[in-house]
Scaffold this motif. Structure first.
Motif, PDB file in Angstrom:
ATOM      1  N   VAL A 305      54.647  41.545  37.840  1.00  0.00           N
ATOM      2  CA  VAL A 305      55.324  40.540  37.022  1.00  0.00           C
ATOM      3  C   VAL A 305      56.629  41.120  36.501  1.00  0.00           C
ATOM      4  CG1 VAL A 305      55.128  39.035  35.013  1.00  0.00           C
ATOM      5  CG2 VAL A 305      53.094  39.582  36.357  1.00  0.00           C
ATOM      6  N   THR A 306      57.701  40.359  36.600  1.00  0.00           N
ATOM      7  CA  THR A 306      58.993  40.791  36.070  1.00  0.00           C
ATOM      8  C   THR A 306      59.218  40.141  34.713  1.00  0.00           C
ATOM      9  OG1 THR A 306      59.916  41.039  38.295  1.00  0.00           O
ATOM     10  CG2 THR A 306      61.468  40.872  36.465  1.00  0.00           C
ATOM     11  N   VAL A 307      59.364  40.978  33.691  1.00  0.00           N
ATOM     12  CA  VAL A 307      59.641  40.507  32.336  1.00  0.00           C
ATOM     13  C   VAL A 307      60.972  41.100  31.915  1.00  0.00           C
ATOM     14  CG1 VAL A 307      58.850  40.416  29.954  1.00  0.00           C
ATOM     15  CG2 VAL A 307      57.177  40.395  31.822  1.00  0.00           C
ATOM     16  N   GLY A 308      62.012  40.256  31.888  1.00  0.00           N
ATOM     17  CA  GLY A 308      63.343  40.781  31.624  1.00  0.00           C
ATOM     18  C   GLY A 308      63.768  41.694  32.759  1.00  0.00           C
ATOM     19  N   GLU A 309      64.021  42.956  32.432  1.00  0.00           N
ATOM     20  CA  GLU A 309      64.385  43.936  33.455  1.00  0.00           C
ATOM     21  C   GLU A 309      63.227  44.862  33.786  1.00  0.00           C
ATOM     22  OE1 GLU A 309      67.792  45.988  32.079  1.00  0.00           O
ATOM     23  OE2 GLU A 309      69.119  44.232  32.156  1.00  0.00           O
ATOM     24  N   VAL A 310      62.065  44.563  33.214  1.00  0.00           N
ATOM     25  CA  VAL A 310      60.887  45.409  33.420  1.00  0.00           C
ATOM     26  C   VAL A 310      59.988  44.782  34.473  1.00  0.00           C
ATOM     27  CG1 VAL A 310      58.876  46.482  32.332  1.00  0.00           C
ATOM     28  CG2 VAL A 310      61.014  46.214  31.038  1.00  0.00           C
ATOM     29  N   ARG A 311      59.579  45.584  35.424  1.00  0.00           N
ATOM     30  CA  ARG A 311      58.667  45.133  36.472  1.00  0.00           C
ATOM     31  C   ARG A 311      57.284  45.716  36.173  1.00  0.00           C
ATOM     32  NH1 ARG A 311      59.437  42.772  41.373  1.00  0.00           N
ATOM     33  NH2 ARG A 311      58.065  43.311  43.113  1.00  0.00           N
ATOM     34  N   LEU A 312      56.343  44.838  35.842  1.00  0.00           N
ATOM     35  CA  LEU A 312      55.028  45.280  35.382  1.00  0.00           C
ATOM     36  C   LEU A 312      53.996  45.159  36.494  1.00  0.00           C
ATOM     37  CD1 LEU A 312      54.889  43.476  31.911  1.00  0.00           C
ATOM     38  CD2 LEU A 312      55.384  45.885  32.334  1.00  0.00           C
ATOM     39  N   PRO A 313      53.354  46.250  36.884  1.00  0.00           N
ATOM     40  CA  PRO A 313      52.217  46.140  37.788  1.00  0.00           C
ATOM     41  C   PRO A 313      51.019  45.581  37.016  1.00  0.00           C
ATOM     42  CG  PRO A 313      52.505  48.411  37.090  1.00  0.00           C
ATOM     43  CD  PRO A 313      53.666  47.638  36.522  1.00  0.00           C
ATOM     44  N   VAL A 314      50.252  44.729  37.656  1.00  0.00           N
ATOM     45  CA  VAL A 314      49.085  44.106  37.018  1.00  0.00           C
ATOM     46  C   VAL A 314      47.872  44.313  37.899  1.00  0.00           C
ATOM     47  CG1 VAL A 314      48.105  41.981  36.079  1.00  0.00           C
ATOM     48  CG2 VAL A 314      50.577  42.344  35.997  1.00  0.00           C
ATOM     49  N   THR A 315      46.784  44.768  37.293  1.00  0.00           N
ATOM     50  CA  THR A 315      45.527  44.905  38.032  1.00  0.00           C
ATOM     51  C   THR A 315      44.410  44.231  37.260  1.00  0.00           C
ATOM     52  OG1 THR A 315      45.016  47.038  36.986  1.00  0.00           O
ATOM     53  CG2 THR A 315      46.250  47.091  39.068  1.00  0.00           C
ATOM     54  N   LEU A 316      43.330  43.962  37.960  1.00  0.00           N
ATOM     55  CA  LEU A 316      42.181  43.281  37.378  1.00  0.00           C
ATOM     56  C   LEU A 316      40.919  44.111  37.542  1.00  0.00           C
ATOM     57  CD1 LEU A 316      42.688  39.669  38.837  1.00  0.00           C
ATOM     58  CD2 LEU A 316      43.555  40.570  36.661  1.00  0.00           C
ATOM     59  N   SER A 317      40.081  44.040  36.527  1.00  0.00           N
ATOM     60  CA  SER A 317      38.698  44.508  36.654  1.00  0.00           C
ATOM     61  C   SER A 317      37.819  43.275  36.695  1.00  0.00           C
ATOM     62  CB  SER A 317      38.308  45.404  35.477  1.00  0.00           C
ATOM     63  OG  SER A 317      39.050  46.603  35.490  1.00  0.00           O
ATOM     64  N   VAL A 318      36.883  43.249  37.653  1.00  0.00           N
ATOM     65  CA  VAL A 318      36.129  42.024  37.907  1.00  0.00           C
ATOM     66  C   VAL A 318      34.644  42.331  37.978  1.00  0.00           C
ATOM     67  CG1 VAL A 318      35.908  40.005  39.401  1.00  0.00           C
ATOM     68  CG2 VAL A 318      38.101  41.217  39.277  1.00  0.00           C
ATOM     69  N   GLY A 319      33.854  41.444  37.384  1.00  0.00           N
ATOM     70  CA  GLY A 319      32.405  41.520  37.490  1.00  0.00           C
ATOM     71  C   GLY A 319      31.860  40.261  38.125  1.00  0.00           C
ATOM     72  N   VAL A 320      30.946  40.437  39.098  1.00  0.00           N
ATOM     73  CA  VAL A 320      30.412  39.292  39.858  1.00  0.00           C
ATOM     74  C   VAL A 320      28.895  39.322  39.788  1.00  0.00           C
ATOM     75  CG1 VAL A 320      30.331  38.149  42.108  1.00  0.00           C
ATOM     76  CG2 VAL A 320      32.373  39.442  41.444  1.00  0.00           C
ATOM     77  N   THR A 321      28.305  38.130  39.630  1.00  0.00           N
ATOM     78  CA  THR A 321      26.860  37.995  39.724  1.00  0.00           C
ATOM     79  C   THR A 321      26.541  36.616  40.278  1.00  0.00           C
ATOM     80  OG1 THR A 321      24.786  38.311  38.506  1.00  0.00           O
ATOM     81  CG2 THR A 321      26.481  36.989  37.430  1.00  0.00           C
ATOM     82  N   VAL A 322      25.278  36.412  40.584  1.00  0.00           N
ATOM     83  CA  VAL A 322      24.814  35.102  41.057  1.00  0.00           C
ATOM     84  C   VAL A 322      23.827  34.556  40.043  1.00  0.00           C
ATOM     85  CG1 VAL A 322      23.584  33.846  42.863  1.00  0.00           C
ATOM     86  CG2 VAL A 322      25.176  35.664  43.479  1.00  0.00           C
ATOM     87  N   ALA A 323      24.056  33.326  39.582  1.00  0.00           N
ATOM     88  CA  ALA A 323      23.160  32.713  38.618  1.00  0.00           C
ATOM     89  C   ALA A 323      21.789  32.497  39.250  1.00  0.00           C
ATOM     90  CB  ALA A 323      23.734  31.383  38.144  1.00  0.00           C
ATOM     91  N   GLN A 324      20.747  32.911  38.535  1.00  0.00           N
ATOM     92  CA  GLN A 324      19.386  32.760  39.033  1.00  0.00           C
ATOM     93  C   GLN A 324      18.848  31.368  38.702  1.00  0.00           C
ATOM     94  OE1 GLN A 324      18.098  35.202  40.945  1.00  0.00           O
ATOM     95  NE2 GLN A 324      20.119  36.164  40.616  1.00  0.00           N
ATOM     96  N   PRO A 325      17.928  30.859  39.519  1.00  0.00           N
ATOM     97  CA  PRO A 325      17.428  29.494  39.318  1.00  0.00           C
ATOM     98  C   PRO A 325      16.795  29.263  37.955  1.00  0.00           C
ATOM     99  CG  PRO A 325      16.784  30.319  41.471  1.00  0.00           C
ATOM    100  CD  PRO A 325      17.369  31.478  40.736  1.00  0.00           C
ATOM    101  N   HIS A 326      16.240  30.311  37.358  1.00  0.00           N
ATOM    102  CA  HIS A 326      15.488  30.136  36.123  1.00  0.00           C
ATOM    103  C   HIS A 326      16.319  30.366  34.867  1.00  0.00           C
ATOM    104  CE1 HIS A 326      15.456  34.424  37.121  1.00  0.00           C
ATOM    105  NE2 HIS A 326      15.431  34.626  35.812  1.00  0.00           N
ATOM    106  N   GLU A 327      17.613  30.758  34.992  1.00  0.00           N
ATOM    107  CA  GLU A 327      18.386  31.151  33.823  1.00  0.00           C
ATOM    108  C   GLU A 327      19.523  30.178  33.534  1.00  0.00           C
ATOM    109  OE1 GLU A 327      20.070  34.976  34.578  1.00  0.00           O
ATOM    110  OE2 GLU A 327      21.453  34.266  36.126  1.00  0.00           O
ATOM    111  N   GLY A 328      20.000  30.258  32.299  1.00  0.00           N
ATOM    112  CA  GLY A 328      21.123  29.443  31.902  1.00  0.00           C
ATOM    113  C   GLY A 328      22.436  30.154  32.135  1.00  0.00           C
ATOM    114  N   LEU A 329      23.509  29.479  31.803  1.00  0.00           N
ATOM    115  CA  LEU A 329      24.838  30.025  32.040  1.00  0.00           C
ATOM    116  C   LEU A 329      25.087  31.283  31.214  1.00  0.00           C
ATOM    117  CD1 LEU A 329      27.648  29.729  33.354  1.00  0.00           C
ATOM    118  CD2 LEU A 329      28.292  28.298  31.392  1.00  0.00           C
ATOM    119  N   ASP A 330      24.618  31.294  29.964  1.00  0.00           N
ATOM    120  CA  ASP A 330      24.857  32.447  29.094  1.00  0.00           C
ATOM    121  C   ASP A 330      24.302  33.731  29.689  1.00  0.00           C
ATOM    122  OD1 ASP A 330      26.131  30.838  27.301  1.00  0.00           O
ATOM    123  OD2 ASP A 330      24.429  30.636  25.935  1.00  0.00           O
ATOM    124  N   GLU A 331      23.127  33.647  30.284  1.00  0.00           N
ATOM    125  CA  GLU A 331      22.516  34.842  30.875  1.00  0.00           C
ATOM    126  C   GLU A 331      23.318  35.328  32.078  1.00  0.00           C
ATOM    127  OE1 GLU A 331      17.838  34.458  30.531  1.00  0.00           O
ATOM    128  OE2 GLU A 331      18.755  32.505  30.945  1.00  0.00           O
TER     129      GLU A 331
END
Length: 355
Positions: A305-331
């Protein structure tokens, strides 16, 4: 495509939302054009039936509407509205006294009622409405006591009466429809504001919870998996410290745009809070969810991302799971959060899957 479902960034339409006041003046300009056009028709009708006095009055009315329209376009609203008042009142009085009650010019006074209700308030509204009512009743009384000063040819009278009735009906219907559309648009904007993050244009946390629960219920019903992906921008505090909050906002909008551009129609995307985003992938198993997460991680890493004259590298940390049939969204979200923590603990800029 529904912006609150797929999370397309907002287009700025909120800035163009009309207030009731501005809508009133827009409608007034349009009605001014319509009224001037009607006066052209009435001028032709009066000249055709040898009524030069009221005919030339209509010519004067056309000129008044031209001046009123120019005043309204120049935001000289008080002048424009005053001219319209003078024209309508004069036309109603002269037309009724000269040609009679049955010609229908008094009906135009009734069009002031919704205009006053919208544009005025308090004692001013009561005063204006009382004035219109008094004038209306006075014209009625005059017509009963004296009759027309110059009765019009019966055929011409029926024609002009028909024109006046049709015009008043059309104006009333137009005004009602215009304000109905204004209210409907306002309600739509309010619903959008209540469900949308104002910075990124993505769905907000509350709206995501409502939508995601429905997606999980549907997935359980038909027996398909749903992946839940929690995304966090790495070292976001450093971005704010280095480039200020404007730089942080630019990074958030940039990441939101990349995420939204890589969503399917059925996917749900929201700004979950701070620098976190939540992605719910319908009909996606663990492998598919991991692949999609890895795709967006790589795209963001390759798009500084370029902000003014600064070029900022951006990275992400990601967590993935699969919702189980017996659980709600919060879990499911809690498990995705643990997977996200694992990505951060392992050095960031990576995707972790937790079954």
């Amino acid at each position: 495509m529904n912006t609150t479902q797929t999370g397309r960034p907002a287009s700025g339409a909120a800035d163009r939302t009309r207030t009731a006041g501005s809508a009133f003046w827009i409608m007034t300009r349009r009605v001014t054009v319509m009224a001037g056009t009607v006066d052209v028709l009435l001028l032709l009708a009066f000249l055709a039936f040898d009524e030069p006095l009221v005919g030339w009055l209509n010519l004067l009315s056309i000129a008044i509407y031209v001046v009123a329209y120019r005043a309204l376009k120049q935001r000289r609203n008080r002048l424009g509205l005053a001219l319209i008042w003078v024209e309508v009142v004069t036309h109603a009085v002269v037309g009724t006294v000269w040609l009679g009650w049955h010609i229908g010019f008094h009906y135009y006074l009734l069009m002031f009622i919704p205009a006053i209700a919208v544009a005025a308030g308090g004692w001013q509204q009561a005063f204006l409405l009382g004035g219109v009512l008094t004038l209306y009743l006075s014209l009625d009384h005059w017509s009963v006591e004296h009759g027309p000063m110059h009765p019009m040819d019966p055929v011409g009278q029926e024609l002009v009466y028909a024109i006046n009735v049709v015009v008043v009906f059309v104006f009333a219907a137009y005004a009602a429809r215009y304000y109905y559309q204004l209210v409907a648009e306002s309600e739509r904007r309010l619903r959008q504001l209540a469900s949308t993050d104002p910075l990124t244009g993505l769905a907000n946390r509350r709206h995501m919870l409502l939508q995601a629960e429905d997606v999980l219920v549907q997935a359980r019903r038909i027996g398909v998996p749903t992946s839940v992906v929690l995304i966090d921008i790495d070292h976001f505090k450093q971005v704010n410290d280095t480039c200020g909050h404007e730089g942080g906002d630019a990074v958030l909008v940039h990441v939101a745009g990349l995420l939204a551009a890589n969503c399917r129609e059925a996917d749900l995307l929201a700004r979950w809070g701070g620098e976190e985003f939540l992605l719910v992938l319908a009909a996606s198993d663990a492998e598919a969810g991991h692949m999609r997460a890895e795709l967006v991680r790589r795209l963001v890493a390759e798009s500084p991302v370029t902000v003014g004259e600064v070029r900022l590298p951006v990275t992400l940390s990601v967590g993935v799971t699969v919702a189980q049939p017996h659980e709600g969204l919060d879990e499911a979200i809690a498990r995705a959060d643990r997977a996200l923590y694992a990505s951060k603990s392992a050095g960031r800029d990576r995707v972790s899957l937790l079954g």
